[in-house]
Design an enzyme around this catalytic site. Sequence first.
Site, PDB file in Angstrom:
ATOM      1  N   GLU A 213       0.932  -1.295   0.179  1.00 27.22           N
ATOM      2  CA  GLU A 213      -0.149  -0.045   0.071  1.00 27.22           C
ATOM      3  C   GLU A 213       0.806   1.299   0.132  1.00 27.22           C
ATOM      4  OE1 GLU A 213      -2.624   2.577  -0.249  1.00 27.22           O
ATOM      5  OE2 GLU A 213      -3.566   0.454   0.104  1.00 27.22           O
TER       6      GLU A 213
ATOM      7  N   SER B  78      -5.924   1.458  -5.393  1.00 24.94           N
ATOM      8  CA  SER B  78      -5.449   0.192  -5.071  1.00 24.94           C
ATOM      9  C   SER B  78      -5.949  -1.006  -5.932  1.00 24.94           C
ATOM     10  CB  SER B  78      -5.736  -0.356  -3.502  1.00 24.94           C
ATOM     11  OG  SER B  78      -5.135   0.975  -2.576  1.00 24.94           O
TER      12      SER B  78
ATOM     13  N   HIS C 252      -1.496   3.076   4.962  1.00 27.52           N
ATOM     14  CA  HIS C 252      -2.593   3.674   4.204  1.00 27.52           C
ATOM     15  C   HIS C 252      -3.169   4.811   5.216  1.00 27.52           C
ATOM     16  CE1 HIS C 252      -6.775   4.433   2.541  1.00 27.52           C
ATOM     17  NE2 HIS C 252      -6.714   3.562   1.736  1.00 27.52           N
TER      18      HIS C 252
ATOM     19  N   ASP D 239       0.908  -0.649  -5.108  1.00 28.18           N
ATOM     20  CA  ASP D 239      -0.160  -0.469  -5.710  1.00 28.18           C
ATOM     21  C   ASP D 239      -0.251   0.794  -6.513  1.00 28.18           C
ATOM     22  OD1 ASP D 239      -0.238   0.961  -3.365  1.00 28.18           O
ATOM     23  OD2 ASP D 239      -2.542   0.622  -2.906  1.00 28.18           O
TER      24      ASP D 239
END
Length: 639
Positions: A277, A323, A437, A491
């Site tokens: 992430e 994502s 995140h 991502d």
Amino acid sequence: MKNWRGQEILALIYRLFLVFFFYQIARLLFWQFNQELIKVDGISEYFKLSYYGTAFDTTAILYVNAVFILLSFIPIVINTKKSYQKFLFYWYFITNGITYAFNFGDIIYYRFSQARLTSAALDVGKHENNLGKVFWNSVLQHPFVFIWFAVILILWIFLYKKVKVKEEKPQNLIIYFVTSVINLCLIAVLTVGGIRGDFKHSTRPINLVDANKHVDNPQQANLVLNSVFSFFRTMNTNNFKLVHFVDEKFIEKEIKPYKLYQRNVEPKPNVVIFIMESFAREYSGAFNRQNNIKDFVSYTPFLDSLADQSLIFNNAFANGRQSIHGMSSVLAGIPSLTDAFTSSPYSNQKIQSIVSVCNDMGYDTSFYHGAPNGSMGFQGFGNILGFKHYYGKTEYNNDEDFDGMWAIWDEPFFQYFAKNTGKKQPFMATLFSASSHDPFKVPEKYQNTFKPGPLQIHVPIQYTDYALKKFFQTASKKPWYRNTIFVITADHTNQVYYPEYQKTINRSAIPILFFSPDPKYNLKGVDNRFAQQIDIYPTLADLIGYNKKIRSWGRSLVSDRDEDYMIVNSDAINEHMIIGNYTYVFDGKDVTGIYDKADLELSKNLLNQKINAEQKLGIEKTKAWYQDYMDRVINRKLY
């Protein structure tokens, strides 16, 4: 005036003027908070861009205020009564207040998405049950945005009340109704023209791509636009349309949508894919040694050490902005363009991917993500790809390790991954990390462990890097470890600090790393070639010895063949394609810009110069690739 409704006309003009004025204020604030990402050459250029933005503001404002305009002039006699004007006041501020807030949300999230708000946010949001927490966390993290919004709204209400409509009773109802109908017809024509952006019947309504007509750098288009326009213009749209630019022979020769790699590999290696992430290339020292960035700091000490034993690509890029885009790009080799494939009407079809390839070869395939099952749309798309197993927060079954917002903390979930996978071999397992995140927190016990950097994300990046280190310590003791190929990538990108990564092309710069403890795979060294997420699938198909044709727009990064590359990504307005020595900006119909590959800021458009042979071929390849993409997606030929 009582019959002609003059004071109501003036009041309406004033009220709409206020909307235009405050949209420009929102644009100014958007630029001020993101000016390092949207380069503007002085205040005069800013005013030029904001002037062009008026056309897009007009469309957005008329979308939102169409009913208000109608209610203001509908001939019902009571229009000037105090109670009716109070009703109009509430209607005006509820509709405008809610939509105006979109622009303030983008002040924050433009840094993460690199694009204006679109209706794709609805597709992302429908998979989450924590939107309330996300909203309030954003308010607490960025109180200045909420304060500015509140102050502006109070000022807006104050100015609105400065012009009042006095109660009048029409003296001649016939004149009143006739003039009202005439006014409504005139207003309707002006409203339709304003929404379309033009009064010419032959001209299509303005769209996001039209913002590029007024800019020198494609990123400036996001300053011309506003978030209300981009959201409403993309609702119920489908930019997936069949096109025909070239014949199929040209596509077969130049695009080569099918690849064949022949390699004898026994025994078949296991495959572990980490999709990290927000792990932008900017944060990792091993991927920046060639950049000579002054005072560079790495926030991934373990990844840097692993890179010394791996094959790494330090000029690699993401093929999407969210994502789920990363999932389709990495695993299935399907990039996201202006509209995301995963949220299109065509995503639910048979798709060849590294998952289907591994299933075909007898692998046990699984997907791990520590969020509530179904979050981000991963489980649904994972089922389409054909994963045999899905492990999420439900299967982990220990909410004490939940971060309270998104998912199980990376460290315990990575340990769960290391211990749970590999029970059947060969296997292919993909893990999508979560802790880096927004809102960028780490577990309480690590609050003072990692050194803060200038960006909020720097601490959670260090935490996830530490979790990765602990994973490899555990995995290295497993019997499956030595015969495993590991892939680590991101991502998409996230917060930006260094000027090098504020450049347009580098906004999607990510790391790509291949590692195996077994030297027979020869995954060592630094490769400076351009690479991308959609290259990972064909590279793995090659490495595990899948000796059949695969559908792929990427290419194997370990093949002996010197294959041409086409790097593909999108800023949600245009497609960007790097082919050979040039970058091509494509709007779905025409190439609107050609830039030297080294011009990462897309600052000097070469399109107006004499087109050379390579550029001419590049334009054809750009259109051919786009044609093939649309054909395969729409006609369900992704297998």
